[in-house]
Each structure stands twice: as structure tokens, then as C-alpha cells.
Design an enzyme around this catalytic site. Structure first.
Site, PDB file in Angstrom:
ATOM      1  CB  CYS A   1       1.073  -4.111  -6.152  1.00 44.24           C
ATOM      2  SG  CYS A   1      -0.105  -2.808  -5.832  1.00 44.24           S
TER       3      CYS A   1
ATOM      4  CB  CYS B   1      -7.791  -3.679  -6.629  1.00 44.51           C
ATOM      5  SG  CYS B   1      -6.157  -4.042  -7.234  1.00 44.51           S
TER       6      CYS B   1
END
Lengths: 382, 165
Positions: free
Chosen positions: B107, B33
Site C-alpha cells: 500500500c 485491489c
């Protein structure tokens, strides 16, 4: 704050002359093109005049133009419509790994329905290998669908060569020209194109209008059934105002605009490549006149995009972080970029009204932004 | 899409940098990612004899959410005890930032993981007792990093094979 719009591949504003042309069709000329009274006739006339104008633009003499709601619908109609209508011929479709999501996802859906799809790879610049295309054609191949101007990296495929191969092997050739239409000349006859997707909002026309050219005699089924509008291929009352706007929009981009955008594009590329560890994705030549796409090592594209956003510059990125799927751009992956390099990508797409000053300012802001983000990055100072 | 607070931390991140001779360093990330975070901590004892994070710095390669959560966690734990720092949750960071878009909540895990790794590093270097939970977290992060690296290698193998064609 000054706004610098460099996301013209996403959409464009409606040009003033397009807006003017459309206006009467919202009010005094509001008729339904299927009505038999004078208002209907007025609408029908406007509809057919618009159709003729757009057909002329691509030398469509052996084709009909079906109006749709946009590029996505046109591509869906081309793929699903021909697939189902030609089941007796076969179940094989050829496309590429760098198509727009609407083509790729329509293909994935068709696979679920029992069709087989070959996804052609592309080279580092995004070009299809014509030999690979030819070798992939089977006896049961119905359709080849290859994007004309790529929406992410700007690669322009050679339609004539692809058309020739498809014609020789008697398979239908569809191309998605949403990004290239009015920027790159298209000739349906010379390039042997059977089906062509175009849309309006990328060329300074209104959103919600598109079209699919279909060669006469091609077997194709409609997606939506109803009153038999648009040659029975797209039922539903025609969006007359939108279609009038679409036709007007095909006149907006002129040769001088293409020259202007090409010049600014090259200037932007030159300026951005002064940044260390940055490169251009896609080709230098045979590239859409308004497209640039860069990768910057050690930083992430969404962060970069928002740095620009704060400074009033609208851009877009192929970073995984910015996508719903959290996957990096399939186009950047297809041209061989490592995930982390696709991650630091930025697309800047020019418009006819972009100016040299805007480009100079953008290059400066970009240099500062990349620098700032690299200072935060654990790999920024290598 | 992002709150004012998120944008403020993104544009002006706190405690960016590295600490030379850090007492503990931690790294977390998912190269697929694309986000990678490194945390450096200095540890001191306070008057009560508790271990506190006297200084903290970070570096992050990542999106707006990754950078702002990195910045926020350093603010939340600076000057706080290690025990307090270990209790900081993703929810706490997100709440302190006034929220994150749903697709971006993962995140914040990067920040808590990197911090936990830095504390783990400090404790193990100094042969101090490591809480059982922290050992498990460390194992989990190591394992995920290996999976990510393996997945990354496969993708690179695929793309470099294409280059050779």
C-alpha cells in the site's frame, strides 16, 4: 465503551445455559466414551443423548450423525470422503461459485487428484439455477454440494427442489448448513438431503465441534483413521463436553429470536439504504434472518470496518484489502459485482441479543463513517 | 493489527483535499485491489533557489494502510525540496508509521508512486529536466495502470455478461 457485536456469522458467544451443561464434563464426568468402566459409560450416555437430540432437530431417521471438529472438517469429509469412496461410479462433482472456502478449496484439491468439478453460477441474488444444475449432472456425477444459507450474502437455497433433482438423477446431495442450522427449518427426509454439515459455534455453542449427517448406506471413506470412533468415519476420542454443549446449543435460538432478528435486519437494511450510492447484496426474501451485506460506492470496506471498530461496532467486509489473497470476495464477484463494488462491501450479522438501540446507533455511525471516508476519497464528490 | 500511529493517521489524516490550480498532480492506483490515490502539489523556490513543495493535498480511496501512508507521505514532504521528496522510500513511510502488517506493505507504494507522478507532472509541464529514474518510474506506473485497466475490463466484461444471462 459499549460493544456492539454484529459479526455473528463469524462466530457467536457461548450461551450461559450451554456453558452450564458443559461444565461437569470437564471435571467430574471427564470419562472417555470408549472406556468400559462407569466413567466411560457416563460419557457414552451423554454422547448418545446429545447425538439423538441433534438428530431430532433435522428429522434424521435414515441418517447417522458423525461428530467432527467443525464445519470445515465436515465439509471436507463429505466431499473427499464420498469422492474417493465412489471412484468406481465416476469422477464428477457439482458445486457452486458461492460456497465457503473449505468447500471450494477441497474441490480444487480434488481436481488435482483427478476429479472434475463443475462450479455452478448464481444469479444477482445468489440463487442457483435449477435447470443449470440438472443439465450439469452427468452419468459419472457422484455428488452435488450446495450451501444452504450463504455466509456472506444470506441467500437461502431451495433444498427441497435441489434434493428432488439429485434424487431423480441418483447423485448424492450434500448441503453446508453452518449458517442456517436452527435459523431455518431443515428436514433431511422431506428435502432428500444425503449429507448435511452443521456446526456449533455459529449457534451459541462452543468452537471446535461440528457434525456431518450421512444417509445410511452412502459410500464414504474417513479422512482420519484410528480407533474406529464415530462409525469408523472419524477416529479420535470424542469431544464429549463440546458435543454436550453443541446439543444444548441447538435449543438456544427460538422462534421469537428468529422473529426478533428478522425485524432488526429489516430495520437495519432500511436505515442503511438511506445512504446514497449504497445497496444491499443478496436477496430481500429467502434471506438468513440475521444477515445483511451492503456495498458503498467510492470507499473501501476495510477502512469502513475499522471506522466502526473504533466506535465499538464489530463487522466484517468482503474487500480485497482485508483478505489474505488480496482478491475481493468470490461470492460478491459471483453475483456480478464489479471488483471496486465488492471492495466497498460491509457485512453486518445480527445475534439473538442484538437490540433496536444498537441498530439505530449502528446506522448513525455508518452514515457518519461513509461520509467521512467519501470526503477523503477522490471519487467521493463524483 | 495496525500500530497506534497508523490508526491515528487513518482517523485523522493530514492534508486531505484538492488544490485548485495545482502545479503538479499525480495519480496512482490499482483498480483491481481497489486503491486509488491522487496527490496535488504547489511548488515554490526557497531562498537558496531550490524548488520546494510548499503545499500538498491528497485524496485516497483505500484501506487503512492506504489512507495512513497517504497522510504520512504528505507530512514527510511538505516544505521539503523536490529532490528530498523523490528520495522518500516506502520503507521510510512504513518506519514513520511504526510498521505495517506484511500483507499491507504494498500500500505504501501507492503513496510514493502518486507523489512521483505529481513531481513528474510539474517538471514536464514546466519543461524542466526530469531525472532519468523518474522517467522510468513514470513509464512503469503508466504501464501498470494500463494492465490494471485491462484486467479490470476483462472482469467487468465477465460480470456484465453474467448480468445478460
Amino acid at each position: 465503551m459499549k460493544i456492539i457485536y454484529l459479526d455473528n456469522a463469524a462466530t457467536t458467544p457461548v450461551a450461559p445455559e450451554v456453558m452450564e451443561a458443559m461444565k461437569p464434563f470437564f471435571s467430574e464426568r471427564f470419562g472417555n466414551a470408549s472406556s468400559l468402566h462407569f466413567l466411560g459409560k457416563q460419557a457414552k450416555e451423554a454422547l448418545e443423548k446429545s447425538r439423538g437430540k441433534i438428530m431430532k432437530k433435522v428429522n434424521a431417521k435414515e441418517h447417522k450423525l458423525v461428530f467432527t471438529s467443525g464445519g470445515t472438517e465436515s465439509n471436507n469429509l463429505a466431499l473427499k470422503g464420498t469422492a474417493f469412496a465412489n471412484k468406481d461410479k465416476g469422477k464428477h462433482i457439482i458445486t457452486t461459485k458461492i460456497e465457503h472456502d473449505c468447500v471450494l478449496n477441497a474441490c480444487k484439491w480434488l481436481e488435482k487428484q483427478g476429479f472434475e468439478v463443475t462450479y455452478l453460477s448464481v444469479d444477482r441474488e445468489g440463487f442457483v439455477d435449477l435447470n443449470e444444475l440438472e443439465e450439469s449432472i452427468r452419468k459419472d456425477t457422484i455428488l452435488v454440494s450446495i450451501i444452504h444459507g450463504n455466509n456472506e450474502i444470506g441467500t437461502i437455497q431451495d433444498l427441497k427442489e435441489i434434493g428432488k433433482i439429485c434424487q431423480e438423477h441418483e447423485v448424492y446431495f450434500h448441503t453446508d448448513a453452518c449458517q442456517s442450522f436452527t435459523k431455518v427449518p431443515i428436514d433431511l427426509k422431506k428435502e432428500h438431503i444425503d449429507l448435511l454439515t452443521i456446526n456449533s459455534h455459529k449457534i451459541y455453542g462452543p468452537k471446535g465441534v461440528g457434525g456431518l449427517f450421512i444417509r445410511n448406506g452412502i459410500k464414504i471413506d474417513p479422512l482420519s483413521h484410528g480407533g474406529g470412533h464415530e462409525f469408523g468415519l472419524r477416529s479420535g476420542t470424542e469431544n464429549v463436553s463440546g458435543i454436550v454443549g453443541f446439543a444444548k446449543a441447538t435449543e438456544v435460538i427460538k422462534d421469537k429470536d428468529i422473529k426478533h432478528m428478522t425485524k432488526l435486519r429489516n430495520m437495519l437494511i432500511k436505515g442503511v439504504l438511506e445512504i446514497e450510492d449504497a445497496w444491499l447484496n443478496g436477496p430481500r426474501e429467502k434471506r438468513l434472518c440475521n444477515n445483511t451485506n451492503f456495498s458503498f460506492r467510492y470507499i473501501e470496506g476495510e477502512a469502513l470496518m475499522l471506522y466502526l471498530d473504533v466506535k465499538g461496532i464489530a463487522a466484517s467486509t468482503g474487500s480485497a484489502c482485508s483478505s489474505k489473497s488480496l482478491e475481493p470476495s468470490h461470492v460478491l464477484t459471483a453475483i456480478g459485482l464489479k471488483p471496486e463494488d465488492a471492495h466497498g462491501s460491509l457485512r453486518l450479522t445480527l445475534g439473538k441479543d442484538s437490540t433496536e438501540d444498537e441498530i439505530k446507533y449502528t446506522i448513525e455511525v455508518l452514515k457518519q463513517s461513509v461520509d467521512s471516508l467519501r470526503k477523503i476519497s477522490p471519487f467521493g464528490n463524483k | 493489527m495496525y500500530t497506534k500511529k497508523v490508526m491515528e493517521h487513518f482517523m485523522h489524516p493530514r492534508n486531505v483535499g484538492e488544490i485548485k490550480n495545482a502545479d503538479g498532480t499525480g495519480e496512482a492506483g490499482n483498480i483491481i485491489c481497489g486503491d486509488v490515490m491522487k496527490i496535488y502539489i504547489k511548488v515554490k523556490e526557497n531562498k537558496k533557489g531550490e524548488k520546494i513543495i510548499s503545499d500538498i493535498k491528497f485524496k485516497t480511496l483505500g484501506c487503512v494502510a492506504a489512507i495512513s501512508t497517504s497522510s504520512m507521505i504528505t507530512e514527510l514532504v511538505k516544505g521539503k525540496t523536490l529532490n528530498h521528496a523523490l528520495k522518500i522510500t516506502e520503507e521510510k513511510i512504513i518506519e514513520s508509521l511504526g510498521g505495517l502488517p506484511p500483507v499491507k506493505t504494498h500500500c505504501s507504494l501507492l503513496a510514493t508512486d502518486a507523489l512521483k507522478e505529481a513531481i513528474y507532472d510539474y517538471l514536464s509541464k514546466n519543461s524542466l529536466k526530469i531525472p532519468k529514474e523518474l522517467v522510468e518510474t513514470h513509464k512503469k506506473i503508466e504501464k501498470e495502470l494500463k494492465i490494471a485497466e485491462k484486467k479490470h475490463k476483462e472482469v467487468v466484461k465477465y460480470t456484465s455478461k453474467k448480468e445478460g444471462e
